[in-house]
Design a protein around this motif. Sequence first.
Motif, PDB file in Angstrom:
ATOM      1  N   VAL A 207     -44.291   9.026  -8.894  1.00 60.66           N
ATOM      2  CA  VAL A 207     -44.775   8.008  -8.269  1.00 60.66           C
ATOM      3  C   VAL A 207     -46.400   7.839  -8.249  1.00 60.66           C
ATOM      4  N   ARG A 208     -47.222   8.766  -7.931  1.00 60.37           N
ATOM      5  CA  ARG A 208     -48.505   8.872  -8.120  1.00 60.37           C
ATOM      6  C   ARG A 208     -48.932   8.259  -9.934  1.00 60.37           C
ATOM      7  N   TYR A 209     -48.342   8.685 -10.778  1.00 57.84           N
ATOM      8  CA  TYR A 209     -48.573   8.571 -12.220  1.00 57.84           C
ATOM      9  C   TYR A 209     -48.504   6.749 -12.260  1.00 57.84           C
ATOM     10  N   LEU A 210     -47.027   6.267 -10.980  1.00 61.99           N
ATOM     11  CA  LEU A 210     -46.877   4.893 -11.381  1.00 61.99           C
ATOM     12  C   LEU A 210     -47.717   4.034 -10.595  1.00 61.99           C
TER      13      LEU A 210
ATOM     14  N   ARG B  19     -42.879  17.294  -7.017  1.00 57.91           N
ATOM     15  CA  ARG B  19     -42.431  16.564  -8.196  1.00 57.91           C
ATOM     16  C   ARG B  19     -41.970  15.016  -8.148  1.00 57.91           C
ATOM     17  N   ALA B  20     -41.864  13.987  -7.598  1.00 58.72           N
ATOM     18  CA  ALA B  20     -41.343  12.981  -7.234  1.00 58.72           C
ATOM     19  C   ALA B  20     -42.895  12.118  -6.909  1.00 58.72           C
ATOM     20  N   LYS B  21     -43.443  12.575  -6.022  1.00 55.93           N
ATOM     21  CA  LYS B  21     -45.030  12.802  -5.790  1.00 55.93           C
ATOM     22  C   LYS B  21     -45.431  12.712  -6.479  1.00 55.93           C
ATOM     23  N   GLU B  22     -45.670  12.888  -7.787  1.00 55.16           N
ATOM     24  CA  GLU B  22     -46.484  13.378  -8.461  1.00 55.16           C
ATOM     25  C   GLU B  22     -46.056  11.959  -9.834  1.00 55.16           C
TER      26      GLU B  22
END
Length: 215
Positions: A9-12, A4-7
């Motif tokens: 961070v990707r959107y960021l 979830r956090a990875k996703e």
Amino acid sequence: MDARAKEAVRYLGYGRHAVDDHTLALVDSSFVELEEAAGRRIIYRIFDLDFQDDGCIQIGQMNIESRNLGKNMNGCEKAIVLGATLGAQVDMLMRKYALADMARVVTLQACATTILEEYLDDWQGKMEEEMAGEGLYLRPRFSPGYGDFSIGHQEEILRMLDAAKTIGLTMTAGGMLTPMKSVTAVIGLSRIKAPCHIKGCEACEKTDCIYRRYS
Ligand code: SF4
């Protein structure tokens, strides 16, 4: 970092760059705040789908001119039309930080998008099982504004779903969905089984698929 956090961070927009601890802490606390604030509501209806002689796709009474969508829906006989929202409290949360902490607002945006996509993926998984019982298979979600599918269809979709009454989802005069963290989409239903990736064509390994969204 969990998935979830990875996703988020990707959107960021971090891509492959390393993420600093401060950002990670911001992501974690944003998810905690959003779990409190986010309501998850969805409304969907299934319509007949027809391909017209002029190349338009007709879903219920909605006529769509889109080469990208046409390709993706090739072989479909019905379509799910949906609207989903995380609700007004998420907007209020972002407004709370808007003046004093823009970094948090940007992070909340990314995390809220992650939660909304996660919610839709879960819902889509359940729909896949339900529709398989009727011999129908789902193509990936396709939202107005995606490729050459005009964003102008958003308003029509809201009307088709009576979304204001059913889930409190409307549009501003400027054409923005409100609540902000919301989405409208269509999903083709076909008797031809394409093993569609839940994350859509971009994440699917079937690069030679004839229904692929982009060539
Ligand atoms: S490329 Fe993959 S996700 Fe896209 S339509 Fe084909 S099978 Fe489905």
